[in-house]
Design an enzyme around this catalytic site. Structure first.
Site, PDB file in Angstrom:
ATOM      1  N   ASP A  82      51.564 -28.895  13.777  1.00  0.00           N
ATOM      2  CA  ASP A  82      51.207 -28.066  14.721  1.00  0.00           C
ATOM      3  C   ASP A  82      52.013 -27.455  15.707  1.00  0.00           C
ATOM      4  OD1 ASP A  82      48.949 -26.542  15.798  1.00  0.00           O
ATOM      5  OD2 ASP A  82      48.232 -28.335  17.179  1.00  0.00           O
ATOM      6  N   HIS A  83      51.903 -26.149  16.168  1.00  0.00           N
ATOM      7  CA  HIS A  83      52.973 -25.175  16.894  1.00  0.00           C
ATOM      8  C   HIS A  83      54.332 -25.621  16.968  1.00  0.00           C
ATOM      9  CE1 HIS A  83      49.861 -23.358  19.673  1.00  0.00           C
ATOM     10  NE2 HIS A  83      49.067 -24.382  19.446  1.00  0.00           N
ATOM     11  N   GLY A 179      43.655 -27.877  26.272  1.00  0.00           N
ATOM     12  CA  GLY A 179      43.445 -28.834  27.395  1.00  0.00           C
ATOM     13  C   GLY A 179      41.823 -28.636  28.146  1.00  0.00           C
ATOM     14  N   ASN A 228      41.230 -26.285  16.042  1.00  0.00           N
ATOM     15  CA  ASN A 228      42.126 -27.451  16.489  1.00  0.00           C
ATOM     16  C   ASN A 228      41.792 -28.232  17.638  1.00  0.00           C
ATOM     17  OD1 ASN A 228      43.965 -26.154  14.692  1.00  0.00           O
ATOM     18  ND2 ASN A 228      45.530 -25.886  15.971  1.00  0.00           N
TER      19      ASN A 228
HETATM   20  P1  13P Z   1      43.067 -28.845  22.797  1.00  0.00           P
HETATM   21  O1  13P Z   1      43.940 -29.874  23.173  1.00  0.00           O
HETATM   22  O2  13P Z   1      42.489 -27.847  23.963  1.00  0.00           O
HETATM   23  O3  13P Z   1      41.707 -29.427  22.227  1.00  0.00           O
HETATM   24  O4  13P Z   1      43.598 -27.625  21.670  1.00  0.00           O
HETATM   25  C1  13P Z   1      44.302 -28.346  20.573  1.00  0.00           C
HETATM   26  C2  13P Z   1      45.006 -27.356  20.099  1.00  0.00           C
HETATM   27  O5  13P Z   1      44.554 -26.174  19.920  1.00  0.00           O
HETATM   28  C3  13P Z   1      46.228 -27.666  19.236  1.00  0.00           C
HETATM   29  O6  13P Z   1      46.858 -26.601  18.668  1.00  0.00           O
END
Ligand code: 13P
Length: 280
Positions: A82-83, A179, A228
């Site tokens: 992720d990311h 978050g 996500n």
């Molecule tokens: P949250 O931490 O807000 O649930 O978002 C997670 C996210 O988008 C990870 O890519």
């Protein structure tokens, strides 16, 4: 008949207005909790490692950890990076057998974003790994925005990214934030609809912790095929572990603590899975 190939599954989900939930996991204990919750609803899910998790443990070990859960999970677990802002880390994850990687070039100009995404797409193709790109910005954490133009994905940019770089799925900035947020994020549904009308790719909704259930469900009807969810998982994990460790730190023994923490995390994950799958 449901396919297990991730890209095909997400295409099918977009057509059927369904959505795969991805959970950011950090270790064997929160992954265990997510797997048990997914079993309760008989669903596949995505286990997502942020770069710090992948870098600390290595993508090879993350792959082996998820493989080990095949005996516990009733359905497929898709492992996702992720990311990642690093093309090299994406390549490493692809080499080590991840099902999916996200190359996040959203902090760069469009041309650079397209170049980075294309490099990962080219590398992933022969391995059959799904590639997620991002356009626009997901707010929260260190992402500071001054105006809507700073985070809202432009339809023209989404088209350019999809046509020139060829990612399988696309995360779009439509007002959500990572978050906990002081107020519920305002999702720009009209922009989501315009993007969905312009490209056939399954779209990804980030910032799942703070999004209202009805907004999640509405977004799924408009082309969101993956969501996500992260912060609610790790904050529950840390809080519940902290409370128990604090009772008597000298006698705190990890398996006994985790035996109590796992059901707490499982309950939170189950609640989010129900929000994503209201028909179940
Ligand atoms: P949250 O931490 O807000 O649930 O978002 C997670 C996210 O988008 C990870 O890519």
């Amino acid at each position: 008949m449901m396919t297990t190939n991730l890209t095909s599954l997400l295409n099918q989900y977009r057509t059927e207005k369904r959505c795969l939930a991805g959970f950011n996991i950090n270790d064997i204990y929160d992954l265990h909790a997510v797997a048990l919750a997914a079993n309760e609803l008989d669903l596949p899910f995505m286990a997502m490692t942020y770069p710090p998790v992948a870098e600390l443990n290595g993508t090879y070990l993350c792959r082996k950890m998820v493989d080990g859960f095949e005996k516990i999970a009733n359905n497929k677990i898709y492992l996702h990076l992720d990311h990642s802002t690093s093309v090299d880390l994406c390549k490493q994850a692809i080499d080590d057998g991840y099902d999916s990687v996200m190359i996040d070039g959203s902090h760069h100009d469009l041309k650079t974003n397209i170049q980075m995404t294309r490099e990962v797409v080219d590398y992933a193709r022969s391995a059959g790994v799904t590639v997620e790109a991002e356009i626009g910005k997901i707010m929260g954490r260190d992402v500071v925005v001054q105006s809507e133009d700073d985070y809202l994905a432009s339809v023209a940019d989404v088209i350019a990214l999809c046509e020139e770089a060829g990612p399988n799925i696309v995360a779009v900035g439509i007002g959500t934030a990572h978050g906990f947020t002081p107020t519920t994020p305002k999702i720009h549904f009209e922009r989501l609809q315009a993007i969905a009308n312009a490209v056939p790719n399954p779209l990804v909704l980030h910032g799942g912790t703070g999004i209202a259930d009805e907004d999640i469900q509405k977004a799924i009807t408009m082309g969101i095929a993956k969501i996500n969810i992260g912060t609610i998982v790790h904050t529950t994990y840390m809080r519940e572990a902290h409370t128990r460790i604090n009772k008597d730190v000298q006698s705190a023994y990890p398996p006994f603590i985790m035996k109590e923490v796992i059901p707490e995390v499982q309950a939170v994950v189950l609640d989010r899975l129900k929000a994503v799958n209201p028909h179940l």
